[in-house]
Design a protein around this motif. Structure first.
Motif, mmCIF file in Angstrom:
data_model
loop_
_atom_site.group_PDB
_atom_site.id
_atom_site.type_symbol
_atom_site.label_atom_id
_atom_site.label_comp_id
_atom_site.label_asym_id
_atom_site.label_seq_id
_atom_site.Cartn_x
_atom_site.Cartn_y
_atom_site.Cartn_z
ATOM 1 N N GLU A 182 0.578 14.513 1.009
ATOM 2 C CA GLU A 182 0.479 14.136 2.420
ATOM 3 C C GLU A 182 0.867 15.247 3.375
ATOM 4 O OE1 GLU A 182 1.596 9.762 3.593
ATOM 5 O OE2 GLU A 182 3.097 10.554 2.222
ATOM 6 N N CYS A 234 0.848 -1.200 0.000
ATOM 7 C CA CYS A 234 0.000 0.000 0.000
ATOM 8 C C CYS A 234 0.881 1.246 0.000
ATOM 9 C CB CYS A 234 -0.866 0.067 1.261
ATOM 10 S SG CYS A 234 -1.960 -1.338 1.466
ATOM 11 N N GLN A 248 13.522 -0.075 1.209
ATOM 12 C CA GLN A 248 12.782 -1.069 0.407
ATOM 13 C C GLN A 248 13.317 -1.103 -1.024
ATOM 14 O OE1 GLN A 248 8.929 0.681 0.964
ATOM 15 N NE2 GLN A 248 8.563 -0.354 2.910
ATOM 16 N N VAL A 271 -1.640 1.551 9.258
ATOM 17 C CA VAL A 271 -3.065 1.400 8.964
ATOM 18 C C VAL A 271 -3.465 -0.059 9.192
ATOM 19 C CG1 VAL A 271 -4.871 1.809 7.236
ATOM 20 C CG2 VAL A 271 -2.869 3.282 7.296
ATOM 21 N N THR A 295 3.263 4.218 -0.174
ATOM 22 C CA THR A 295 4.665 4.376 -0.556
ATOM 23 C C THR A 295 5.337 3.026 -0.826
ATOM 24 O OG1 THR A 295 4.950 6.523 0.478
ATOM 25 C CG2 THR A 295 6.880 5.099 0.449
ATOM 26 N N ALA A 296 4.979 2.012 -0.045
ATOM 27 C CA ALA A 296 5.565 0.681 -0.244
ATOM 28 C C ALA A 296 5.169 0.121 -1.616
ATOM 29 C CB ALA A 296 5.116 -0.257 0.877
ATOM 30 N N THR A 302 0.194 -3.480 8.117
ATOM 31 C CA THR A 302 -0.885 -2.911 7.304
ATOM 32 C C THR A 302 -1.909 -3.998 6.966
ATOM 33 O OG1 THR A 302 0.629 -1.261 6.460
ATOM 34 C CG2 THR A 302 -1.353 -1.656 5.142
ATOM 35 N N VAL A 331 5.396 -5.949 0.747
ATOM 36 C CA VAL A 331 6.355 -4.879 1.059
ATOM 37 C C VAL A 331 5.680 -3.929 2.038
ATOM 38 C CG1 VAL A 331 7.792 -3.010 0.149
ATOM 39 C CG2 VAL A 331 7.384 -5.057 -1.241
ATOM 40 N N SER A 332 6.325 -3.707 3.185
ATOM 41 C CA SER A 332 5.691 -2.889 4.226
ATOM 42 C C SER A 332 6.718 -2.402 5.237
ATOM 43 C CB SER A 332 4.632 -3.743 4.934
ATOM 44 O OG SER A 332 4.088 -3.075 6.043
ATOM 45 N N GLN A 333 6.638 -1.149 5.600
ATOM 46 C CA GLN A 333 7.489 -0.649 6.670
ATOM 47 C C GLN A 333 7.096 -1.330 7.974
ATOM 48 O OE1 GLN A 333 8.945 0.993 9.937
ATOM 49 N NE2 GLN A 333 6.849 1.641 9.634
ATOM 50 N N SER A 334 5.826 -1.165 8.339
ATOM 51 C CA SER A 334 5.353 -1.618 9.659
ATOM 52 C C SER A 334 5.220 -3.134 9.755
ATOM 53 C CB SER A 334 3.985 -1.002 9.949
ATOM 54 O OG SER A 334 3.037 -1.435 8.987
ATOM 55 N N GLY A 335 4.900 -3.770 8.632
ATOM 56 C CA GLY A 335 4.595 -5.206 8.652
ATOM 57 C C GLY A 335 3.234 -5.500 9.239
ATOM 58 N N VAL A 362 5.306 10.361 9.953
ATOM 59 C CA VAL A 362 4.223 9.591 9.330
ATOM 60 C C VAL A 362 4.508 9.397 7.837
ATOM 61 C CG1 VAL A 362 1.785 9.715 8.654
ATOM 62 C CG2 VAL A 362 2.444 10.087 11.037
ATOM 63 N N ALA A 363 5.029 10.419 7.187
ATOM 64 C CA ALA A 363 5.374 10.294 5.770
ATOM 65 C C ALA A 363 6.662 9.480 5.659
ATOM 66 C CB ALA A 363 5.559 11.672 5.152
ATOM 67 N N SER A 364 6.561 8.373 4.947
ATOM 68 C CA SER A 364 7.695 7.440 4.873
ATOM 69 C C SER A 364 8.813 7.996 3.988
ATOM 70 C CB SER A 364 7.185 6.120 4.303
ATOM 71 O OG SER A 364 8.199 5.156 4.335
ATOM 72 N N LEU A 396 2.655 11.816 -3.956
ATOM 73 C CA LEU A 396 2.050 11.375 -2.683
ATOM 74 C C LEU A 396 2.656 12.138 -1.509
ATOM 75 C CD1 LEU A 396 0.171 9.397 -1.143
ATOM 76 C CD2 LEU A 396 2.096 7.814 -1.031
HETATM 77 C C1 F6R Z 1 3.263 7.420 2.834
HETATM 78 C C2 F6R Z 1 3.030 6.368 3.811
HETATM 79 C C3 F6R Z 1 1.961 5.342 3.547
HETATM 80 C C4 F6R Z 1 2.497 3.941 3.856
HETATM 81 C C5 F6R Z 1 1.391 2.900 3.732
HETATM 82 C C6 F6R Z 1 1.912 1.488 3.944
HETATM 83 O O1 F6R Z 1 4.238 8.300 3.247
HETATM 84 O O2 F6R Z 1 3.699 6.308 4.807
HETATM 85 O O3 F6R Z 1 1.503 5.425 2.231
HETATM 86 O O4 F6R Z 1 3.547 3.686 2.963
HETATM 87 O O5 F6R Z 1 0.381 3.170 4.671
HETATM 88 O O6 F6R Z 1 2.464 1.338 5.217
HETATM 89 P P1 F6R Z 1 3.415 0.111 5.528
HETATM 90 O O7 F6R Z 1 4.642 0.288 4.718
HETATM 91 O O8 F6R Z 1 3.671 0.181 7.002
HETATM 92 O O9 F6R Z 1 2.672 -1.127 5.123
#
Ligand code: F6R
Length: 361
Positions: A241, A53, A160, A358, A55-56, A105, A99-103, A151-153, A237
């Motif tokens: 944001e 989702c 990634q 999210v 940025t990922a 979502t 692909v996810s920062q938080s793992g 919050v903005a990645s 994006l």
């Molecule tokens: C944009 C942003 C979001 C996340 C998205 C997925 O700056 O931070 O678009 O990239 O909510 O989040 P993760 O990577 O945690 O799955």
């Protein structure tokens, strides 16, 4: 813990030489100029399906260009909220990659679980190594961006991208598409990325000046070709944001199929134009924009020729190998959004209506 910085986002942008370096060391052996043989056997994979989702998702799209070009490996990338509900048809040899920062979502996790239940091989490219996705996937592909507070990645995104580029090189080697000399060249290009990301930080003053003008706009276009196309969408994006300015990212070649109608004196076009094999194509698109009175800001290396056209303003980017251009050009994209937001006085680290993770649909 922001130290000398005003915002976490600014700090995290500046951490990228380190976070990219650290992430690349996971996947590459710089001493011997080789991609590491990790837990994934790409020779046994027929296709890659990336789900993510925001940025990922854009990082995934950049990865797709690399997997197809370097490894001849068909790769699809889809927004997880669509993927999980449309009953996609997948072939058995597919490797599903979340692909996810938080793992955490929700939609990405559900898509990963769906693929696993369908019997596919699974991998999770995540920054939080103890996350639900890390546990759910067969294989963990870690990024080493460190904790991301803004919050903005920013640094999670480049981590990634770095990991995906390195994995694409590994895939190319394993699939016999890349010989030892080419492998050494590509690993060297990636080795240079942290230094060139640091060099891109020096664009800061030029971008501050551009930001002062962009902050007056109500609509902004970002253009790019190849891997610069998803980066253009990421730039749009980021700007939306944190500065609340409406922005769109387009493939430069799509311009004449609609968006060129938006061009007027008040609508800036930001072009991501490294000197690659499609530079001339992008340059001619920019001339079209300038000819219609649209202000153009071209981010390109000094070696790139001038696309003669009134109103084309250049911001000089470091010269780099085209493989790492998405890493190097991510910096001006992020800094521009950051300085526009600062100019507008918005809450950079906590933009309105947004949450860092999210975990509900
Ligand atoms: C944009 C942003 C979001 C996340 C998205 C997925 O700056 O931070 O678009 O990239 O909510 O989040 P993760 O990577 O945690 O799955």
């Amino acid at each position: 813990e922001k130290g000398e910085y005003r915002h976490f986002m600014e700090k995290e942008i500046h951490e990228q030489p380190d976070s990219v370096q650290h992430t690349l060391s996971e996947y590459l052996d710089f001493v011997n100029g080789k991609a590491k043989t990790g837990p994934t056997d790409f020779a046994a994979v027929d296709r890659i399906q990336i789900v993510a989702c925001g940025t990922a998702f854009y990082a995934g799209q950049i990865g797709r260009y690399a997997f197809e070009k370097l490894a001849g490996l068909p790769c699809d990338v889809e927004i997880a909220s669509e993927f999980r509900y449309r009953q996609p048809a997948l072939s058995p040899g597919t490797l599903a990659v979340a692909v996810s920062q938080s793992g955490e979502t929700a939609d990405t996790l559900a898509s990963l679980s769906w693929c696993k239940a369908a019997g596919l091989k699974t991998a999770a490219l995540v920054n939080v190594h103890s996350s639900s996705m890390a546990r759910e996937a067969e294989t963990l592909w870690p990024t080493h961006a460190g904790p991301e507070i803004g919050v903005a990645s920013t640094k999670a995104f480049t981590a990634q991208v770095a990991a995906l580029l390195a994995l694409a090189v590994a895939a190319g080697v394993q699939r016999g598409r890349i010989d030892a000399a080419r492998e050494a060249e590509l690993v060297k290009a990636l080795f240079e990325a942290p230094r060139l990301i640091a060099a891109a930080m020096l664009m800061e003053d030029d971008l501050k000046a551009v930001a002062a003008d962009v902050a007056k706009a109500t609509d902004v276009l970002f253009l790019g070709r190849g891997a610069m196309f998803p980066l253009a969408m990421e730039g749009a994006l980021k700007l939306k944001e944190i500065s609340y300015i409406h922005a769109e990212g387009y493939a430069a070649g799509e311009l004449k199929h609609g968006p060129i109608a938006l061009i007027d004196e008040e609508t800036p076009t930001i072009a991501l134009a490294p000197l690659d094999d499609v530079f001339e194509k992008t340059a001619s698109n920019l001339q079209e924009v300038a000819a219609r009175g649209g202000p153009v800001i071209m981010i390109a290396p000094t070696s790139a020729p001038d696309p003669h056209g009134a109103g084309i303003r250049r911001v000089d980017a470091p010269e780099c190998h085209s493989l790492i251009a998405p890493l190097v050009y991510a910096v001006p994209v992020q800094l521009l959004a950051y300085y526009v937001a600062v100019q507008k006085g918005t809450d950079v680290d906590q933009p309105r209506n947004l949450a860092k993770s999210v975990t509900v649909e």
